[in-house]
Design a protein around this motif. Structure first.
Motif, PDB file in Angstrom:
ATOM      1  N   GLU A 119       0.830  -1.208   0.000  1.00  0.00           N
ATOM      2  CA  GLU A 119       0.000   0.000   0.000  1.00  0.00           C
ATOM      3  C   GLU A 119       0.865   1.258   0.000  1.00  0.00           C
ATOM      4  OE1 GLU A 119      -2.816  -0.007   3.179  1.00  0.00           O
ATOM      5  OE2 GLU A 119      -3.850  -1.792   2.433  1.00  0.00           O
ATOM      6  N   ILE A 120       1.926   1.279   0.778  1.00  0.00           N
ATOM      7  CA  ILE A 120       2.831   2.432   0.821  1.00  0.00           C
ATOM      8  C   ILE A 120       3.479   2.640  -0.546  1.00  0.00           C
ATOM      9  CG2 ILE A 120       4.975   3.314   1.811  1.00  0.00           C
ATOM     10  CD1 ILE A 120       4.144   1.876   4.439  1.00  0.00           C
ATOM     11  N   ARG A 121       3.937   1.548  -1.156  1.00  0.00           N
ATOM     12  CA  ARG A 121       4.551   1.643  -2.482  1.00  0.00           C
ATOM     13  C   ARG A 121       3.573   2.210  -3.499  1.00  0.00           C
ATOM     14  NH1 ARG A 121       4.916  -3.665  -5.352  1.00  0.00           N
ATOM     15  NH2 ARG A 121       2.775  -3.030  -5.641  1.00  0.00           N
ATOM     16  N   ASP A 122       2.341   1.704  -3.485  1.00  0.00           N
ATOM     17  CA  ASP A 122       1.334   2.181  -4.429  1.00  0.00           C
ATOM     18  C   ASP A 122       1.009   3.648  -4.189  1.00  0.00           C
ATOM     19  OD1 ASP A 122       1.299  -0.352  -5.502  1.00  0.00           O
ATOM     20  OD2 ASP A 122      -0.559  -0.967  -4.474  1.00  0.00           O
ATOM     21  N   ALA A 123       0.961   4.068  -2.920  1.00  0.00           N
ATOM     22  CA  ALA A 123       0.690   5.479  -2.614  1.00  0.00           C
ATOM     23  C   ALA A 123       1.818   6.357  -3.117  1.00  0.00           C
ATOM     24  CB  ALA A 123       0.484   5.659  -1.111  1.00  0.00           C
ATOM     25  N   LEU A 124       3.063   5.914  -2.958  1.00  0.00           N
ATOM     26  CA  LEU A 124       4.203   6.686  -3.451  1.00  0.00           C
ATOM     27  C   LEU A 124       4.197   6.784  -4.970  1.00  0.00           C
ATOM     28  CD1 LEU A 124       7.035   5.431  -1.088  1.00  0.00           C
ATOM     29  CD2 LEU A 124       5.991   7.702  -1.125  1.00  0.00           C
ATOM     30  N   ILE A 125       3.854   5.696  -5.630  1.00  0.00           N
ATOM     31  CA  ILE A 125       3.784   5.715  -7.103  1.00  0.00           C
ATOM     32  C   ILE A 125       2.696   6.673  -7.556  1.00  0.00           C
ATOM     33  CG2 ILE A 125       3.172   4.337  -9.128  1.00  0.00           C
ATOM     34  CD1 ILE A 125       4.614   1.983  -7.765  1.00  0.00           C
ATOM     35  N   ASN A 126       1.547   6.633  -6.908  1.00  0.00           N
ATOM     36  CA  ASN A 126       0.451   7.539  -7.263  1.00  0.00           C
ATOM     37  C   ASN A 126       0.848   8.987  -7.020  1.00  0.00           C
ATOM     38  OD1 ASN A 126      -1.201   5.443  -8.035  1.00  0.00           O
ATOM     39  ND2 ASN A 126      -2.208   5.286  -6.045  1.00  0.00           N
ATOM     40  N   GLN A 127       1.572   9.224  -5.951  1.00  0.00           N
ATOM     41  CA  GLN A 127       1.999  10.583  -5.633  1.00  0.00           C
ATOM     42  C   GLN A 127       2.988  11.096  -6.680  1.00  0.00           C
ATOM     43  OE1 GLN A 127       3.968  10.906  -1.898  1.00  0.00           O
ATOM     44  NE2 GLN A 127       3.707  13.129  -1.785  1.00  0.00           N
ATOM     45  N   ARG A 128       3.926  10.265  -7.099  1.00  0.00           N
ATOM     46  CA  ARG A 128       4.908  10.679  -8.100  1.00  0.00           C
ATOM     47  C   ARG A 128       4.254  10.936  -9.448  1.00  0.00           C
ATOM     48  NH1 ARG A 128       9.840   6.623  -6.600  1.00  0.00           N
ATOM     49  NH2 ARG A 128      10.458   7.713  -4.698  1.00  0.00           N
ATOM     50  N   THR A 129       3.296  10.079  -9.823  1.00  0.00           N
ATOM     51  CA  THR A 129       2.617  10.295 -11.103  1.00  0.00           C
ATOM     52  C   THR A 129       1.767  11.550 -11.050  1.00  0.00           C
ATOM     53  OG1 THR A 129       0.826   8.805 -10.451  1.00  0.00           O
ATOM     54  CG2 THR A 129       2.611   7.869 -11.780  1.00  0.00           C
ATOM     55  N   ALA A 130       1.229  11.877  -9.888  1.00  0.00           N
ATOM     56  CA  ALA A 130       0.444  13.104  -9.752  1.00  0.00           C
ATOM     57  C   ALA A 130       1.344  14.319  -9.869  1.00  0.00           C
ATOM     58  CB  ALA A 130      -0.297  13.104  -8.415  1.00  0.00           C
ATOM     59  N   GLU A 131       2.589  14.235  -9.414  1.00  0.00           N
ATOM     60  CA  GLU A 131       3.539  15.347  -9.511  1.00  0.00           C
ATOM     61  C   GLU A 131       3.971  15.568 -10.954  1.00  0.00           C
ATOM     62  OE1 GLU A 131       6.834  14.502  -6.995  1.00  0.00           O
ATOM     63  OE2 GLU A 131       5.677  14.669  -5.154  1.00  0.00           O
ATOM     64  N   ASP A 132       4.097  14.477 -11.707  1.00  0.00           N
ATOM     65  CA  ASP A 132       4.579  14.573 -13.076  1.00  0.00           C
ATOM     66  C   ASP A 132       3.528  15.129 -14.027  1.00  0.00           C
ATOM     67  OD1 ASP A 132       6.951  13.586 -12.201  1.00  0.00           O
ATOM     68  OD2 ASP A 132       6.568  11.515 -12.864  1.00  0.00           O
ATOM     69  N   GLU A 133       2.270  15.025 -13.697  1.00  0.00           N
ATOM     70  CA  GLU A 133       1.206  15.500 -14.577  1.00  0.00           C
ATOM     71  C   GLU A 133       1.176  17.021 -14.553  1.00  0.00           C
ATOM     72  OE1 GLU A 133      -2.462  13.778 -13.342  1.00  0.00           O
ATOM     73  OE2 GLU A 133      -1.813  11.738 -13.734  1.00  0.00           O
ATOM     74  N   PRO A 134       0.987  17.651 -15.725  1.00  0.00           N
ATOM     75  CA  PRO A 134       0.920  19.115 -15.754  1.00  0.00           C
ATOM     76  C   PRO A 134      -0.351  19.601 -15.070  1.00  0.00           C
ATOM     77  CG  PRO A 134       0.570  18.181 -17.952  1.00  0.00           C
ATOM     78  CD  PRO A 134       0.906  17.048 -17.040  1.00  0.00           C
ATOM     79  N   GLY A 135      -0.248  20.696 -14.392  1.00  0.00           N
ATOM     80  CA  GLY A 135      -1.397  21.280 -13.706  1.00  0.00           C
ATOM     81  C   GLY A 135      -1.667  20.623 -12.376  1.00  0.00           C
ATOM     82  N   SER A 136      -0.837  19.686 -11.975  1.00  0.00           N
ATOM     83  CA  SER A 136      -1.039  19.011 -10.697  1.00  0.00           C
ATOM     84  C   SER A 136      -0.521  19.882  -9.584  1.00  0.00           C
ATOM     85  CB  SER A 136      -0.310  17.672 -10.699  1.00  0.00           C
ATOM     86  OG  SER A 136      -0.358  17.118  -9.408  1.00  0.00           O
ATOM     87  N   GLN A 137      -1.242  19.902  -8.482  1.00  0.00           N
ATOM     88  CA  GLN A 137      -0.832  20.746  -7.371  1.00  0.00           C
ATOM     89  C   GLN A 137      -0.336  19.914  -6.200  1.00  0.00           C
ATOM     90  OE1 GLN A 137      -3.491  23.820  -6.411  1.00  0.00           O
ATOM     91  NE2 GLN A 137      -3.824  24.422  -8.525  1.00  0.00           N
ATOM     92  N   ALA A 138      -0.060  18.648  -6.440  1.00  0.00           N
ATOM     93  CA  ALA A 138       0.427  17.781  -5.355  1.00  0.00           C
ATOM     94  C   ALA A 138       1.860  18.160  -5.028  1.00  0.00           C
ATOM     95  CB  ALA A 138       0.362  16.324  -5.768  1.00  0.00           C
ATOM     96  N   GLN A 139       2.193  18.133  -3.769  1.00  0.00           N
ATOM     97  CA  GLN A 139       3.541  18.470  -3.350  1.00  0.00           C
ATOM     98  C   GLN A 139       4.218  17.221  -2.813  1.00  0.00           C
ATOM     99  OE1 GLN A 139       4.068  21.800  -0.960  1.00  0.00           O
ATOM    100  NE2 GLN A 139       2.939  23.173  -2.307  1.00  0.00           N
ATOM    101  N   ALA A 140       5.508  17.127  -3.034  1.00  0.00           N
ATOM    102  CA  ALA A 140       6.252  15.955  -2.573  1.00  0.00           C
ATOM    103  C   ALA A 140       6.376  16.001  -1.061  1.00  0.00           C
ATOM    104  CB  ALA A 140       7.630  15.921  -3.218  1.00  0.00           C
ATOM    105  N   THR A 141       6.012  14.923  -0.430  1.00  0.00           N
ATOM    106  CA  THR A 141       6.137  14.836   1.018  1.00  0.00           C
ATOM    107  C   THR A 141       7.121  13.753   1.403  1.00  0.00           C
ATOM    108  OG1 THR A 141       4.278  13.312   1.117  1.00  0.00           O
ATOM    109  CG2 THR A 141       3.796  15.658   1.426  1.00  0.00           C
ATOM    110  N   VAL A 142       7.749  13.146   0.390  1.00  0.00           N
ATOM    111  CA  VAL A 142       8.679  12.068   0.655  1.00  0.00           C
ATOM    112  C   VAL A 142      10.081  12.643   0.664  1.00  0.00           C
ATOM    113  CG1 VAL A 142       9.558   9.855  -0.139  1.00  0.00           C
ATOM    114  CG2 VAL A 142       7.156  10.433  -0.446  1.00  0.00           C
ATOM    115  N   ALA A 143      10.844  12.340   1.684  1.00  0.00           N
ATOM    116  CA  ALA A 143      12.219  12.830   1.785  1.00  0.00           C
ATOM    117  C   ALA A 143      13.074  12.126   0.751  1.00  0.00           C
ATOM    118  CB  ALA A 143      12.754  12.559   3.187  1.00  0.00           C
TER     119      ALA A 143
END
Length: 158
Positions: A119-143
């Motif tokens: 689940e953690i891995r999938d959440a990190l993958i989803n977070q990274r793909t959200a960052e890569d998409e244009p217009g995305s406002q997700a911020q990286a929270t992973v060190a």
């Protein structure tokens, strides 16, 4: 643990009292029915291993005497006791426990480490793909990843 000890103690006391009742039923009812085939007293059933056994005037027996009547009587007592205990105590208690288990709400099984890590891995993958998409406002929270406790990012001196 203490509840099981109390239940066991009660079972021993009830079993001892109940065995007297079953013994009386076997001696007073079953043995005469079985004894209707031969002698009236089942305890007097016996066989000789070789030839016929002779009892001397002083009460000693010549030959090998096998007293199988008392063994048959004890076996009948055991079978009746076991049947009554099973059908009147164990079977109803098992049915009661099944009904109680069916009434209880299902217990949620905790997730294993592998499931949590997935689940953690999938959440990190989803977070990274959200960052890569244009217009995305997700911020990286992973060190940033570290190797051996040292950051892999280059440090700049100011």
């Amino acid at each position: 643990m203490r509840g099981n000890v109390v239940e066991l103690a009660v079972a021993v006391v009830v079993g001892a009292a109940f065995s007297k009742i079953v013994d009386a039923v076997v001696q007073g009812f079953i043995n005469p029915l079985v004894g209707a085939i031969g002698t009236q007293d089942l305890d007097k059933y016996h066989s000789c291993l070789k030839g016929s056994c002779k009892v001397g005037p002083d009460g000693t027996t010549t030959g090998v005497l096998l007293n199988w009547g008392p063994v048959l009587s004890a076996s009948l007592t055991f079978l009746i006791t076991a049947a009554v205990v099973y059908f009147l105590m164990i079977l109803p208690m098992n049915k009661y426990k099944e009904r109680q288990a069916a009434k209880a709400e299902p217990v949620e099984v905790p997730k294993t480490e592998v499931e949590l890590l997935t689940e953690i891995r999938d959440a990190l993958i989803n977070q990274r793909t959200a960052e890569d998409e244009p217009g995305s406002q997700a911020q990286a929270t992973v060190a940033p990843q570290r190797e051996g406790g040292v950051s892999t990012e280059k440090q700049t001196d100011a």
